[in-house]
Design a protein around this motif. Structure first.
Motif, PDB file in Angstrom:
ATOM      1  N   LEU A 135       4.911  -6.841   4.722  1.00 18.94           N
ATOM      2  CA  LEU A 135       3.885  -7.029   5.740  1.00 18.94           C
ATOM      3  C   LEU A 135       4.334  -8.133   6.697  1.00 18.94           C
ATOM      4  N   ASP A 136       3.509  -8.440   7.673  1.00 22.58           N
ATOM      5  CA  ASP A 136       3.785  -9.567   8.579  1.00 22.58           C
ATOM      6  C   ASP A 136       2.991 -10.788   8.114  1.00 22.58           C
ATOM      7  N   TRP A 137       3.519 -11.811   7.532  1.00 23.06           N
ATOM      8  CA  TRP A 137       4.874 -11.985   7.044  1.00 23.06           C
ATOM      9  C   TRP A 137       4.732 -12.391   5.592  1.00 23.06           C
ATOM     10  N   LYS A 138       4.556 -11.391   4.769  1.00 22.06           N
ATOM     11  CA  LYS A 138       4.283 -11.579   3.346  1.00 22.06           C
ATOM     12  C   LYS A 138       4.699 -10.323   2.604  1.00 22.06           C
ATOM     13  N   TRP A 139       4.749 -10.425   1.271  1.00 23.69           N
ATOM     14  CA  TRP A 139       5.110  -9.292   0.416  1.00 23.69           C
ATOM     15  C   TRP A 139       3.942  -8.958  -0.504  1.00 23.69           C
ATOM     16  N   ALA A 244     -10.420 -10.709  -6.673  1.00 24.88           N
ATOM     17  CA  ALA A 244     -10.926  -9.541  -5.947  1.00 24.88           C
ATOM     18  C   ALA A 244     -10.040  -8.327  -6.212  1.00 24.88           C
ATOM     19  N   ALA A 245     -10.581  -7.151  -5.952  1.00 25.71           N
ATOM     20  CA  ALA A 245      -9.825  -5.909  -6.076  1.00 25.71           C
ATOM     21  C   ALA A 245      -9.155  -5.584  -4.746  1.00 25.71           C
ATOM     22  N   LEU A 246      -8.006  -4.931  -4.819  1.00 23.89           N
ATOM     23  CA  LEU A 246      -7.296  -4.515  -3.617  1.00 23.89           C
ATOM     24  C   LEU A 246      -7.796  -3.132  -3.218  1.00 23.89           C
ATOM     25  N   THR A 247      -8.584  -3.072  -2.188  1.00 26.73           N
ATOM     26  CA  THR A 247      -9.136  -1.826  -1.667  1.00 26.73           C
ATOM     27  C   THR A 247      -8.638  -1.611  -0.242  1.00 26.73           C
ATOM     28  N   SER A 248      -9.019  -0.502   0.337  1.00 26.50           N
ATOM     29  CA  SER A 248      -8.615  -0.231   1.720  1.00 26.50           C
ATOM     30  C   SER A 248      -9.141  -1.306   2.657  1.00 26.50           C
ATOM     31  N   GLN A 249     -10.338  -1.804   2.378  1.00 34.78           N
ATOM     32  CA  GLN A 249     -10.930  -2.827   3.228  1.00 34.78           C
ATOM     33  C   GLN A 249     -10.201  -4.169   3.075  1.00 34.78           C
ATOM     34  N   SER A 250      -9.938  -4.570   1.833  1.00 39.14           N
ATOM     35  CA  SER A 250      -9.234  -5.838   1.631  1.00 39.14           C
ATOM     36  C   SER A 250      -7.777  -5.740   2.074  1.00 39.14           C
ATOM     37  N   TYR A 251      -7.200  -4.538   1.998  1.00 40.98           N
ATOM     38  CA  TYR A 251      -5.839  -4.356   2.488  1.00 40.98           C
ATOM     39  C   TYR A 251      -5.782  -4.545   4.006  1.00 40.98           C
ATOM     40  N   ALA A 252      -6.789  -4.035   4.702  1.00 44.41           N
ATOM     41  CA  ALA A 252      -6.820  -4.200   6.155  1.00 44.41           C
ATOM     42  C   ALA A 252      -6.833  -5.673   6.534  1.00 44.41           C
ATOM     43  N   GLU A 253      -7.517  -6.490   5.748  1.00 42.95           N
ATOM     44  CA  GLU A 253      -7.528  -7.926   5.993  1.00 42.95           C
ATOM     45  C   GLU A 253      -6.161  -8.538   5.663  1.00 42.95           C
ATOM     46  N   LEU A 254      -5.558  -8.076   4.567  1.00 47.13           N
ATOM     47  CA  LEU A 254      -4.248  -8.580   4.150  1.00 47.13           C
ATOM     48  C   LEU A 254      -3.169  -8.241   5.169  1.00 47.13           C
ATOM     49  N   PHE A 274      -0.934   2.759  -2.328  1.00 44.73           N
ATOM     50  CA  PHE A 274       0.440   2.724  -1.821  1.00 44.73           C
ATOM     51  C   PHE A 274       0.759   4.010  -1.061  1.00 44.73           C
ATOM     52  N   HIS A 275       0.336   5.144  -1.591  1.00 45.68           N
ATOM     53  CA  HIS A 275       0.578   6.424  -0.909  1.00 45.68           C
ATOM     54  C   HIS A 275      -0.097   6.440   0.455  1.00 45.68           C
ATOM     55  N   LYS A 276      -1.296   5.874   0.551  1.00 41.76           N
ATOM     56  CA  LYS A 276      -2.004   5.819   1.826  1.00 41.76           C
ATOM     57  C   LYS A 276      -1.254   4.947   2.826  1.00 41.76           C
ATOM     58  N   ILE A 277      -0.593   3.891   2.315  1.00 44.91           N
ATOM     59  CA  ILE A 277       0.200   3.035   3.210  1.00 44.91           C
ATOM     60  C   ILE A 277       1.414   3.792   3.725  1.00 44.91           C
ATOM     61  N   VAL A 278       2.083   4.536   2.829  1.00 40.64           N
ATOM     62  CA  VAL A 278       3.298   5.258   3.216  1.00 40.64           C
ATOM     63  C   VAL A 278       2.997   6.336   4.245  1.00 40.64           C
ATOM     64  N   VAL A 279       1.956   7.125   4.010  1.00 43.64           N
ATOM     65  CA  VAL A 279       1.639   8.223   4.933  1.00 43.64           C
ATOM     66  C   VAL A 279       0.815   7.748   6.124  1.00 43.64           C
ATOM     67  N   GLN A 280       0.552   6.449   6.196  1.00 44.82           N
ATOM     68  CA  GLN A 280      -0.168   5.817   7.302  1.00 44.82           C
ATOM     69  C   GLN A 280      -1.613   6.273   7.415  1.00 44.82           C
ATOM     70  N   ALA A 281      -2.182   6.679   6.265  1.00 48.85           N
ATOM     71  CA  ALA A 281      -3.630   6.882   6.238  1.00 48.85           C
ATOM     72  C   ALA A 281      -4.328   5.547   6.462  1.00 48.85           C
ATOM     73  N   LEU A 282      -3.656   4.470   6.027  1.00 47.19           N
ATOM     74  CA  LEU A 282      -4.076   3.115   6.380  1.00 47.19           C
ATOM     75  C   LEU A 282      -3.177   2.669   7.527  1.00 47.19           C
ATOM     76  N   PRO A 283      -3.722   2.309   8.678  1.00 56.55           N
ATOM     77  CA  PRO A 283      -2.895   2.008   9.857  1.00 56.55           C
ATOM     78  C   PRO A 283      -1.906   0.878   9.584  1.00 56.55           C
ATOM     79  N   PRO A 284      -0.688   1.012  10.089  1.00 56.42           N
ATOM     80  CA  PRO A 284       0.293  -0.074   9.926  1.00 56.42           C
ATOM     81  C   PRO A 284      -0.084  -1.291  10.748  1.00 56.42           C
TER      82      PRO A 284
END
Length: 306
Positions: A135-139, A244-254, A274-284
């Protein structure tokens, strides 16, 4: 897989090791290497350096010897100002470099194929699956089988192969743990594979090795190799720690840009995140901002080079 080529002679190996140590004196370095992949990569470097020293050292000595022998005060030196061609000299000057290239090419070709990043490592234990996202700028590290995740901290068990599936949620990046071995690129919209192993407990530096914007210099993380019982305890602690749990909402913040992010964990992970990140169901992520050069606006250009 652990043997890349016949052992290098002790004298050449010692010289190569000393030279390699001098080249890796600054942190972060690749020595001492850990695990099958790290030690295999180091073996390739040492063997390649030893082969090159066999050519470089005699060449340096010959240059000094020629300069000393053909000095103006040496009346015994035979001078041939009309010398034009010698088949023997031509054969030596072309055959030695050719053999050197063949040896170096063979070492690199065979060794790199045996250490193919996507090739599973031999082990009696099943591999630990880790999904890594740059991510920008973290793993972000997701443990799908353990249903936990961590940011800027990678914990692995000693002696167990680790199978990484990696992607980027922003610009292209590169995942690299120098002491454990292979570097692998992470790219947006696709997943790459990497297999590593640590054979001794310890903490190793992990980093981004591909420039990715303002926070690149501090995009580092620690890799902690723990005995299996301590790794299991860390997993249980993460599950029960109230994070906290890692959800689509918390990922968007991360995914928002941030520098020098302190390590933290998630106690659970949304299925197929992770699959949603790869296929860009979650925006990059937005990626680094393209800035105009100081003189661009004076020439009438808009920011971004437009």
């Amino acid at each position: 897989m652990s043997e890349l080529r016949p052992p290098t002679p002790p004298a050449a190996r010692s010289g190569a090791v000393l030279a390699l140590l001098s080249l890796t004196a600054c942190e972060p370095g690749i020595l001492p290497s850990q695990g099958l992949v790290g030690k295999g990569d180091t073996q390739i470097l040492i063997d390649s350096l030893a082969i090159m020293l066999v050519i470089v050292v005699p060449t340096i000595l010959a240059t000094l010897a020629f300069g000393w022998w053909f000095r103006s005060s040496n009346l015994n030196a035979r001078r041939r100002p009309d010398f034009v061609y010698s088949g023997k000299i031509e054969m030596i000057t072309w055959s030695i470099p050719l053999m050197t290239i063949m040896l170096l090419g063979g070492v690199a070709w065979i060794g790199s194929h045996k250490l193919d990043p996507a090739e599973p490592l031999p082990s009696h234990d099943p591999p630990l699956n880790v999904q890594a996202v740059s991510l920008d700028w973290k793993w972000l590290f997701i443990y799908p089988d353990q249903n936990i995740a961590s940011v800027n901290r990678l914990v692995i068990p000693v002696g167990t192969p680790v199978h990484f599936t990696l992607t980027s949620a922003s610009v292209m990046n590169a995942f690299f743990v120098p002491q454990l071995g292979s570097m692998i690129y992470t790219m947006n919209g696709m997943a790459t594979q990497l297999n590593l192993i640590a054979d001794e407990p310890g903490t190793f530096l992990g980093m981004s090795s591909h420039f990715s914007g303002d926070g690149f210099a501090n995009m580092e993380f620690n890799v902690e190799a723990l005995p299996m019982d301590k790794f299991s305890a860390w997993v249980d602690e993460t599950h029960n720690g109230g994070s906290a749990a890692l959800t689509s909402q918390s990922y968007a913040e991360l995914a928002k840009q941030g520098m020098n992010v302190a390590p933290f964990v998630y106690s659970a992970v949304e299925p197929d995140l992770f699959h949603k990140i790869v296929v860009q169901a979650l925006p990059p992520g937005p990626g680094p901002v393209v800035e105009a050069s100081p003189g661009a606006l004076k020439r009438g250009q808009r920011p971004g080079g437009q």
